[in-house]
Design a protein around this motif. Structure first.
Motif, PDB file in Angstrom:
ATOM      1  N   GLN A  30      19.384 149.525   3.733  1.00  0.00           N
ATOM      2  CA  GLN A  30      18.596 148.410   3.209  1.00  0.00           C
ATOM      3  C   GLN A  30      19.520 147.433   2.502  1.00  0.00           C
ATOM      4  N   CYS A  31      19.405 146.156   2.832  1.00  0.00           N
ATOM      5  CA  CYS A  31      20.237 145.175   2.137  1.00  0.00           C
ATOM      6  C   CYS A  31      19.403 144.222   1.283  1.00  0.00           C
ATOM      7  N   GLY A  32      18.081 144.272   1.398  1.00  0.00           N
ATOM      8  CA  GLY A  32      17.250 143.480   0.510  1.00  0.00           C
ATOM      9  C   GLY A  32      16.632 142.241   1.122  1.00  0.00           C
ATOM     10  N   THR A  33      16.614 142.132   2.438  1.00  0.00           N
ATOM     11  CA  THR A  33      16.010 140.957   3.060  1.00  0.00           C
ATOM     12  C   THR A  33      15.172 141.379   4.261  1.00  0.00           C
ATOM     13  N   ILE A  34      14.207 140.526   4.593  1.00  0.00           N
ATOM     14  CA  ILE A  34      13.474 140.710   5.838  1.00  0.00           C
ATOM     15  C   ILE A  34      13.842 139.604   6.824  1.00  0.00           C
ATOM     16  N   GLU A  35      14.791 138.741   6.423  1.00  0.00           N
ATOM     17  CA  GLU A  35      15.281 137.685   7.306  1.00  0.00           C
ATOM     18  C   GLU A  35      16.194 138.277   8.380  1.00  0.00           C
ATOM     19  N   ASN A  36      16.321 137.558   9.495  1.00  0.00           N
ATOM     20  CA  ASN A  36      17.239 137.989  10.543  1.00  0.00           C
ATOM     21  C   ASN A  36      18.660 137.986  10.007  1.00  0.00           C
ATOM     22  N   LEU A  37      19.382 139.063  10.258  1.00  0.00           N
ATOM     23  CA  LEU A  37      20.812 139.103  10.009  1.00  0.00           C
ATOM     24  C   LEU A  37      21.490 138.946  11.357  1.00  0.00           C
ATOM     25  N   ASN A  38      22.403 137.979  11.456  1.00  0.00           N
ATOM     26  CA  ASN A  38      22.963 137.598  12.747  1.00  0.00           C
ATOM     27  C   ASN A  38      24.398 138.053  12.971  1.00  0.00           C
ATOM     28  N   TYR A  39      25.053 138.541  11.933  1.00  0.00           N
ATOM     29  CA  TYR A  39      26.457 138.916  12.073  1.00  0.00           C
ATOM     30  C   TYR A  39      26.813 139.883  10.954  1.00  0.00           C
ATOM     31  N   ILE A  40      27.642 140.868  11.269  1.00  0.00           N
ATOM     32  CA  ILE A  40      28.182 141.783  10.260  1.00  0.00           C
ATOM     33  C   ILE A  40      29.623 142.074  10.617  1.00  0.00           C
ATOM     34  N   GLN A  41      30.460 142.184   9.582  1.00  0.00           N
ATOM     35  CA  GLN A  41      31.858 142.535   9.809  1.00  0.00           C
ATOM     36  C   GLN A  41      32.367 143.350   8.642  1.00  0.00           C
ATOM     37  N   TYR A  42      32.915 144.509   8.958  1.00  0.00           N
ATOM     38  CA  TYR A  42      33.576 145.325   7.949  1.00  0.00           C
ATOM     39  C   TYR A  42      35.022 144.882   7.840  1.00  0.00           C
ATOM     40  N   ILE A  43      35.511 144.714   6.610  1.00  0.00           N
ATOM     41  CA  ILE A  43      36.901 144.333   6.384  1.00  0.00           C
ATOM     42  C   ILE A  43      37.717 145.524   5.887  1.00  0.00           C
ATOM     43  N   SER A  44      37.037 146.599   5.577  1.00  0.00           N
ATOM     44  CA  SER A  44      37.651 147.881   5.226  1.00  0.00           C
ATOM     45  C   SER A  44      36.563 148.934   5.451  1.00  0.00           C
ATOM     46  N   PRO A  45      36.887 150.216   5.350  1.00  0.00           N
ATOM     47  CA  PRO A  45      35.833 151.218   5.533  1.00  0.00           C
ATOM     48  C   PRO A  45      34.687 151.107   4.521  1.00  0.00           C
ATOM     49  N   GLN A  46      34.934 150.489   3.378  1.00  0.00           N
ATOM     50  CA  GLN A  46      33.903 150.357   2.362  1.00  0.00           C
ATOM     51  C   GLN A  46      33.296 148.962   2.262  1.00  0.00           C
ATOM     52  N   TYR A  59      27.152 141.187   0.711  1.00  0.00           N
ATOM     53  CA  TYR A  59      28.446 141.849   0.612  1.00  0.00           C
ATOM     54  C   TYR A  59      28.241 143.265   0.065  1.00  0.00           C
ATOM     55  N   THR A  60      28.952 144.226   0.651  1.00  0.00           N
ATOM     56  CA  THR A  60      28.924 145.601   0.147  1.00  0.00           C
ATOM     57  C   THR A  60      30.343 146.073  -0.101  1.00  0.00           C
ATOM     58  N   GLU A  61      30.498 146.909  -1.121  1.00  0.00           N
ATOM     59  CA  GLU A  61      31.789 147.534  -1.409  1.00  0.00           C
ATOM     60  C   GLU A  61      31.688 149.056  -1.363  1.00  0.00           C
ATOM     61  N   ASN A  62      30.518 149.566  -0.939  1.00  0.00           N
ATOM     62  CA  ASN A  62      30.346 151.020  -0.877  1.00  0.00           C
ATOM     63  C   ASN A  62      29.726 151.454   0.451  1.00  0.00           C
ATOM     64  N   SER A  63      30.275 150.935   1.527  1.00  0.00           N
ATOM     65  CA  SER A  63      29.892 151.316   2.896  1.00  0.00           C
ATOM     66  C   SER A  63      28.423 151.067   3.207  1.00  0.00           C
ATOM     67  N   GLY A  64      27.829 150.062   2.582  1.00  0.00           N
ATOM     68  CA  GLY A  64      26.460 149.686   2.895  1.00  0.00           C
ATOM     69  C   GLY A  64      25.397 150.363   2.073  1.00  0.00           C
ATOM     70  N   GLN A  65      25.775 151.177   1.109  1.00  0.00           N
ATOM     71  CA  GLN A  65      24.769 151.809   0.255  1.00  0.00           C
ATOM     72  C   GLN A  65      24.038 150.762  -0.588  1.00  0.00           C
ATOM     73  N   ASN A  66      24.794 149.803  -1.111  1.00  0.00           N
ATOM     74  CA  ASN A  66      24.223 148.708  -1.890  1.00  0.00           C
ATOM     75  C   ASN A  66      24.807 147.396  -1.398  1.00  0.00           C
ATOM     76  N   TRP A  67      23.973 146.367  -1.344  1.00  0.00           N
ATOM     77  CA  TRP A  67      24.387 145.051  -0.881  1.00  0.00           C
ATOM     78  C   TRP A  67      24.117 144.035  -1.979  1.00  0.00           C
TER      79      TRP A  67
END
Length: 180
Positions: A30-46, A59-67
């Protein structure tokens, strides 16, 4: 002969069963939106960025647990992005590319010079970047996104770009054309 049939059958079962479970491990984040997300890119494993409609940049710094929702200067639909370390670019439907040099805490707006939605961005080095737009243009910058020039126009629409180096890359469009 029986042994050969047994080996072939066992090989087939192993190959088939390894593909059966290829999708396990997918978990809803869950990232907190119901809007369309059109792109995602990881810049590190976290760490990752996700961009979407109504000016959403997460933006997440814990592998998508919190955005964390980042402030973005406009509320138009963000269609694509490219991120590397603390620097990132977002392209959207208002024919602009936005650049951040501090993980999305502030943004600088750049015009691509055309009046079409930006459909793809890829930077092959710090200063050299490429973009595709709705009308099939492939654009290039050599100064970190400040100025863009049309390099070629594909026959189709929604051009996507990918580059290995500053001068070797590909562009595709929705008509099935591939350019190198």
């Amino acid at each position: 002969m029986k042994r050969l049939i047994y080996i072939i059958a066992l090989s087939g079962i192993l190959i088939y069963s390894s593909g059966v479970y290829a999708q396990t491990g997918w978990m809803l984040q869950q990232c907190g939106t119901i809007e369309n997300l059109n792109y995602i890119q990881y810049i590190s494993p976290q760490s990752a960025f996700a961009v979407g409609n109504l000016g959403k940049v997460y933006y997440t710094e814990n592998s998508g647990q919190n955005w964390t929702l980042k402030a973005f200067p406009v509320s138009t639909n963000n269609l694509c992005g490219f991120f590397s370390g603390v620097t990132g670019y977002v392209g959207n439907q208002n024919s602009k590319i936005y650049k951040t040099t501090n993980k999305g805490n502030s943004w600088t707006e750049y015009s691509i010079g055309a009046n079409y939605q930006v459909s793809s961005i890829y930077f092959s080095s710090d200063n050299v970047g490429w973009a595709g737009d709705f009308f099939g243009h492939v654009l290039k910058t050599t100064n970190g996104g400040e100025n863009w020039s049309v390099m070629v126009t594909t026959p189709g629409y929604w051009t996507k770009v990918f580059f290995f180096t500053d001068n070797i890359g590909w562009a595709v469009d929705n008509y099935g054309y591939v350019y190198r």
